[in-house]
Structure formats: C-alpha cells, structure tokens
Design a protein around this motif. Sequence first.
Motif, PDB file in Angstrom:
ATOM      1  N   UNK A  67      52.750 -16.538   4.437  1.00  0.00           N
ATOM      2  CA  UNK A  67      53.862 -17.593   2.814  1.00  0.00           C
ATOM      3  C   UNK A  67      52.902 -18.746   3.280  1.00  0.00           C
ATOM      4  N   UNK A  68      52.217 -19.025   4.280  1.00  0.00           N
ATOM      5  CA  UNK A  68      51.677 -20.320   3.683  1.00  0.00           C
ATOM      6  C   UNK A  68      50.722 -19.973   3.159  1.00  0.00           C
ATOM      7  N   UNK A  69      50.004 -18.774   3.254  1.00  0.00           N
ATOM      8  CA  UNK A  69      48.913 -18.717   2.179  1.00  0.00           C
ATOM      9  C   UNK A  69      49.778 -18.817   0.699  1.00  0.00           C
ATOM     10  N   UNK A  70      50.836 -17.682   0.178  1.00  0.00           N
ATOM     11  CA  UNK A  70      51.211 -17.422  -1.044  1.00  0.00           C
ATOM     12  C   UNK A  70      51.358 -18.884  -1.074  1.00  0.00           C
ATOM     13  N   UNK A  71      51.539 -20.103  -0.617  1.00  0.00           N
ATOM     14  CA  UNK A  71      52.391 -21.626  -1.533  1.00  0.00           C
ATOM     15  C   UNK A  71      50.792 -21.614  -1.479  1.00  0.00           C
ATOM     16  N   UNK A  72      50.127 -22.100  -0.969  1.00  0.00           N
ATOM     17  CA  UNK A  72      48.255 -22.015  -1.639  1.00  0.00           C
ATOM     18  C   UNK A  72      48.092 -21.442  -2.252  1.00  0.00           C
ATOM     19  N   UNK A  73      48.132 -20.660  -2.799  1.00  0.00           N
ATOM     20  CA  UNK A  73      48.091 -19.550  -3.638  1.00  0.00           C
ATOM     21  C   UNK A  73      48.313 -19.941  -5.591  1.00  0.00           C
ATOM     22  N   UNK A  84      56.220 -28.583   4.755  1.00  0.00           N
ATOM     23  CA  UNK A  84      56.881 -27.914   5.848  1.00  0.00           C
ATOM     24  C   UNK A  84      56.450 -26.412   6.842  1.00  0.00           C
ATOM     25  N   UNK A  85      55.641 -26.137   6.072  1.00  0.00           N
ATOM     26  CA  UNK A  85      55.745 -24.723   6.744  1.00  0.00           C
ATOM     27  C   UNK A  85      54.339 -25.025   7.807  1.00  0.00           C
ATOM     28  N   UNK A  86      53.281 -26.058   7.054  1.00  0.00           N
ATOM     29  CA  UNK A  86      52.648 -26.222   8.398  1.00  0.00           C
ATOM     30  C   UNK A  86      53.290 -26.938   9.608  1.00  0.00           C
TER      31      UNK A  86
END
Length: 591
Positions: free
Chosen positions: A311-317, A342-344
């Motif tokens: 999910x964190x990778x998706x948000x970064x992309x 929030x994810x971090x």
Amino acid sequence: MTNQALNDYKNLSNNEFSTGVENVDFRQIFGSLRRRWKWVFAGVIFGSVWGVTKVWDLPDIYKGEFLIVMRKSDQQIGSAGQFSTGVLSKLAGMSSGGGADESNTEILILKSPSVLEPVFEVAKSMKSPEVAEGMTVQGWSRSVEVEKSEGTSVLIVSYLDQNKDHILPLSRLLSQTYQDYSNRSRNRELNNLISYLEEQISIMKPQAASSTAAAISYGFKHGLSLKDGMPIAGEVSGGGMPGEQMAGASRSIITSARIVGGSIENERSRLLQKVKSIELILKEINKDEEGAIYTSSKIFPLTQKESSFEELSRIDRELSAKLARFKENDPVIQRLRRERGAMIEFIKNETISLLRGELVMARAELEANDFPRGVINRHRDLTQKALRDESTLVTLRNQLSQFRLERARDATPWELISEPRVFNQPVAPRRSQMLAKNIFIGLIFGIAIALLIDLRTGRIFKREELENKIPFELLQRLPAQYPETWGTSIRLLVDGPLAKTGNGSVALIPVGDIPSDQLKSFETELRLALGKNRELIVSRDLLITRASSSQLLITSLGATKNHQLAILKAQLALQGNPIQGWVLLDSKLEP
C-alpha cells in the motif's frame, strides 16, 4: 748504557729458545731441514724398518658379505597396526623414534652379543682349543660389521675371519640369525602391546562408567543438557554493528543466531547481544522516517503483513505521478501525503510493537539461562571427563582388536637380497698403506728431531735477525762462497767507513764460528786493501782490540749464537770504544 747492555744479555740468555721460536718462518724451517737432512733421512729409515717389521707377521684377513632388507617398524607390525602405532605410543608414554634413530638402534641390536651368541658358539667350535680358550663374544663381535646403505633400508653385513673356509658357513648362519631376529622382535612387540592394552582396558572400563553416570546425574539435577558441558565454542552474529548495518542485522538477530558448541556462555552471550541490538534499533527507529521504513522492511517477513508495504508503494507511485501534473498545494497532493504519513506511522508503530515483544522474550530467556558459575563449571568438568574416559576406552578396544588381528597374521622375515659371498683376495692387512703410514710417521719424527736439534743450537741463520740483534750498521754483505769477488767491496770499505778514523790501526773482531778459510780470505783481502801503513789486528779479545782506532765486526750466517751476541754486546758496552760497523759473509748471496 752499560746497565742496559747487561740487561739485554740476561734477557737473551734466559729466553734463548723462546726468541728463536718466535722468529722462525717457513724459509728458516726449510733451511733447518736442509742443514739437518741426516736426521730427516734417519727418521724415514726408522719408519720404514718399523713398518716392515710391524706388517711382516700379520696374517691375512678374508671377508664375507651379504645384503639384507631391514623393514621399518610400521612394516613389521603390518597394515592393521600402522594407523594405531602413534596413538598407542602416546597412550603408553613411549616415544616413536625417527627413521635415522630407529635404523641406528637396529644396527646396534644386530651387533649386540645377545643376538650374535649362537653364531659365536659355532665360530668358537671351529677354532683350535688354544684359540677358542681366549675367545669372548664381545671380542668376536668386532668381526661382524653392519652398515646401512645411505638413502635405503638395505643393510650390508660383513664377516671377517683369518680362515677363508670358515667365512661362508658362518655368513649363512649369520643371515639366518638376523632373519629369525626380525620375527622375534615383531612377536615380542605385539605381545607386549596386547598385554598393555588389556591392562589399560581393565582400568578404564569402570572409570568410564563411573564418570558417565556422574555427569548424567549432575545434569539432570540442575536442568543442564550434554551440550552445556561441552567446551566454549560459540559464535553469535548480528550484534554490535554500527550505522547503516544496524537495520540489516536486525533480521538475523530476531530470527536466529549461528551457534557452534551451544554452551551456556554462548547462549547468554547471544541473548545479551540480542537485547542490546533490539534496544539500539528501538532508539534509532524514531530518528528519521526513511530509516524507520528501511528497518521495518527488513523485519516485515516476521509480521506476515506485506500488504502494508504494498500500500505504501502504491501511494508513492501515485504521488510521483500526480506531482508531474499538480502543484504541491493541490488538494490531491496533500491528500496523498497525508495517506503516506499515516501509512509510515502505522508501519513504524507495528515494528516498534514487534521489537518490544522480542525484547521481552529475549530478557526472559536471558533470565532463564542465569545459572550459578560454580554449577556450570562443575557440570563441564564432569561432562568432559566422561567424554575423555569413554573416548580412551573406545580407542583402547579398537587398538586391541587390531593388534590381535596383526598377531594372527603371518609376517615374512627380513628379505635376504643377496646370498653370502666370499672375497677371493684378503681385505686386510693393507700392507702398503700401513708401510706408507709408518714411513710418514718416521718422516714427521725425523723432521721434529731435526728442527729441535737446530733450535737448541741457538745459531742464527737469518740476516734480518742478525741485523736486529747487532746494534751497529751493516757495512757490507759479501757472498761467502765466492771470496774472489770480495776485493772491490773490501777496498770501498777501507776507503769509506774505515777511512774516517785516519791511518790508525784496524781491529777485525770475528763473531761466532766463522769458517776458517772464509775468515782467512777476508783477512788477506783486508790487509791488501789497508796497505803497509795501517796495521790490522785480528782477535776476539776486546782487551787487545780496544787500542785500535777502528773496530770492525765480521760474522756469517749460522756462525753466531744468541748468547754469543748477548755477551759481545755487553763487552762492547763495557769497552766503550766505537764500532764502525759489521760485515756479513752471506752464504745465500750470489755475486
């Protein structure tokens, strides 16, 4: 001046021989031998006669010889015993000597009277009663020679005897005796080893059982396993790493540690490093956001929640794509950044919770492994003693089985690689060498006598030595063998140094035993040179010569002795009249 001259005379008289020895050189030695050649020749004759007399009646000695291969000790014991010989020697406290020492020992044994006794008895029976009565095994054993061929295991055995017919049968008997000895030594060694092993097993068996029972009982009592009693040999990975290596090491710390040996000390060391590493990671994880993500990514397999990182990778992309089209204050960008933060935070909190749980577990394990030092040491001592005793017992039993099999195996004796043979010609005595040796001894003896006699005479045969001991100027050297050439030199002497004192008389003082014909020739030539107006006085008496206006000394090589020079120097010092110089009649000088 007078006292100094007397002192010189006393010193020369007391050290006559030592002074002569100190000044001897090779030329003087050769000169001495040339003068005393009769003594050198007499020494050679004496040595020749002595040598001929010595070797004339010596009986001929004949020789028999054969070759035999000496097996090494490991070959004698056999293949079953090669593996165990070194271990057994250590257990028995015996030294397994090196090849060279072992070979030398075997040779000494083969030449020992105990081995040669049977052959000696046969050899003694072959001799006449008169000869046999005086024979001993120690003396006869010197007739047997055993040599090792260099770089091989071949022995060269020789037998010497005055009777040629006795050599072959005795050599054959000797070879058979040595072959019998090789097997006898092997069997005796094996029997001794087996007896020793059986004795040691009877001692070690109850000892091993007792030590094993004690170790097991103590371990059960204190909750310790066998590996806790093993020696310390542990290795813990992942602790004490600084900086960026900390996060990478955290995964191996949490999941596992490489332990070799598994002792209590290693386990406690591993747990202490694990606690310290987790505490350091907890401290570092709150410092920066990116560091927390990296550390969490290394630990995420433990959480089994890969969806959080996905999910964190998706948000970064998505954030990267939106930033290409929207500004930073755009509501879409701000929403994505809030989702990312929030994810971090979620991942970091989850990681901190996991690490705190691991920390609690590690501290609990550390407390569970806190045994008193005395209990651990006692358990280790008992365990290691039990293992040593059991290992020793197993080794002894294996060795015993191997040596019993070896004793049952037939072993061939040392191999005879050449039949005994007899040399046709006698090998001793070597008469020519003995005669040459005696002649040489006689020559040395004759040279020593010649030099000693020449030294004891005290005569001076060296010009340099005369110049050092006569404290006056050497005016002239004349060839002693050629008096017909003296005229010109004597005329120059009269017109030169002797003319300085006017027309007064001249005293000629002979020093030493100058040959009379040479002295007479010099006197005649000197009278002719002086003429009728000047008187010539020839005398050794300084009371007669002191009235002369000029005094001249004359001597020759070998005519003067040390003590004569010392006396002359003292007398001349007492006389006090000047000396113009001296003349040397040199037999080595050519015209």
